[in-house]
Design a protein around this motif. Sequence first.
Motif, short mmCIF file in Angstrom:
data_model
loop_
_atom_site.label_atom_id
_atom_site.label_comp_id
_atom_site.label_asym_id
_atom_site.label_seq_id
_atom_site.Cartn_x
_atom_site.Cartn_y
_atom_site.Cartn_z
N VAL A 124 59.66 26.20 70.25
CA VAL A 124 60.35 25.29 71.16
C VAL A 124 61.32 24.41 70.39
N ILE A 125 60.95 24.03 69.17
CA ILE A 125 61.86 23.24 68.34
C ILE A 125 61.69 23.68 66.89
N GLU A 126 62.82 23.81 66.20
CA GLU A 126 62.79 24.20 64.79
C GLU A 126 64.09 23.77 64.13
N VAL A 127 64.06 23.61 62.83
CA VAL A 127 65.26 23.28 62.08
C VAL A 127 66.13 24.53 61.94
N ASP A 128 67.40 24.39 62.27
CA ASP A 128 68.36 25.47 62.08
C ASP A 128 68.80 25.43 60.62
N LYS A 129 68.11 26.19 59.77
CA LYS A 129 68.36 26.11 58.33
C LYS A 129 69.76 26.57 57.97
N ALA A 130 70.26 27.59 58.67
CA ALA A 130 71.59 28.10 58.36
C ALA A 130 72.68 27.09 58.73
N GLY A 131 72.44 26.28 59.76
CA GLY A 131 73.46 25.32 60.19
C GLY A 131 73.29 23.94 59.58
N SER A 133 73.07 21.11 56.66
CA SER A 133 73.72 20.86 55.37
C SER A 133 73.42 19.45 54.91
N GLY A 134 74.05 19.04 53.82
CA GLY A 134 73.86 17.68 53.33
C GLY A 134 74.41 16.63 54.27
N ARG A 135 75.27 17.03 55.19
CA ARG A 135 75.89 16.08 56.11
C ARG A 135 75.20 16.03 57.46
N ARG A 136 74.31 17.00 57.71
CA ARG A 136 73.69 17.04 59.03
C ARG A 136 72.39 17.84 58.99
N THR A 137 71.48 17.49 59.87
CA THR A 137 70.29 18.30 60.13
C THR A 137 70.37 18.75 61.58
#
Length: 230
Positions: A124-131, A133-137
């Motif tokens: 249902v919720i997960e971190v988009d690792k590919a998207g 970066s150091g500027r955004r989660t």
Amino acid sequence: ELVREVDAADRVTVVHNDLGTTDSGLPVEWPGTADLAREQAAHYGFRFEITRREKGGLFQQLRTERLMFPSSPARWCTSDQKTSQGRKVVTRLVTELDLNRPAEVLYCLGLRADESPGRARKPVIEVDKAGTSGRRTIRRWLPIHDWAETEVWDRITASGVPYHPAYDQGMTRLSCSLCVLASRDDLVRAARLRPDLAAEYAALEVELGHQFQADRSMADIIAAAQAVPA
């Protein structure tokens, strides 16, 4: 559902990833889809952004770059035409914020578990690792993942927001008019509703020497559509 869950409407941006037209100018998506997305966003006062792949839409990418139709194991249509373009909007929005810390982005999608075994397995919720970066989660959130189809329609009815008329024509899904992942019934119905588009796909199928689906050609779909009594 986002309106009920999120109280910061000014921070919500609706993104529609337009898939372009065929070489003859026919929209790959159901006609009016982008306009409907804009209308739905305006209903709630949300910012609206529309994206298009700079190198060409789905049909052009298929004809001149990929040279074969997408499939369930190779969903480049989603990755190249939708996900990649959506991330570009995220990049621009984060730049606009000009924060002195990494931005927190919630990327919401209307995927449901009932739609396919693959979607049922998605968290249902997960971190988009590919998207990220150091500027955004970026976290991907599926707020209606566990909803049944009846719940979806009940919510649409209660909201008063218009939906696409293709559903009233019998379509069970709204994506590309002729989607490689669609059921046979949806494809036959779409070929009846949009015969010009089906014919252009059939011609492309011959040109590429690659079948629309592994077990079904566009020519087969057109033949089945023509055999169905009006």
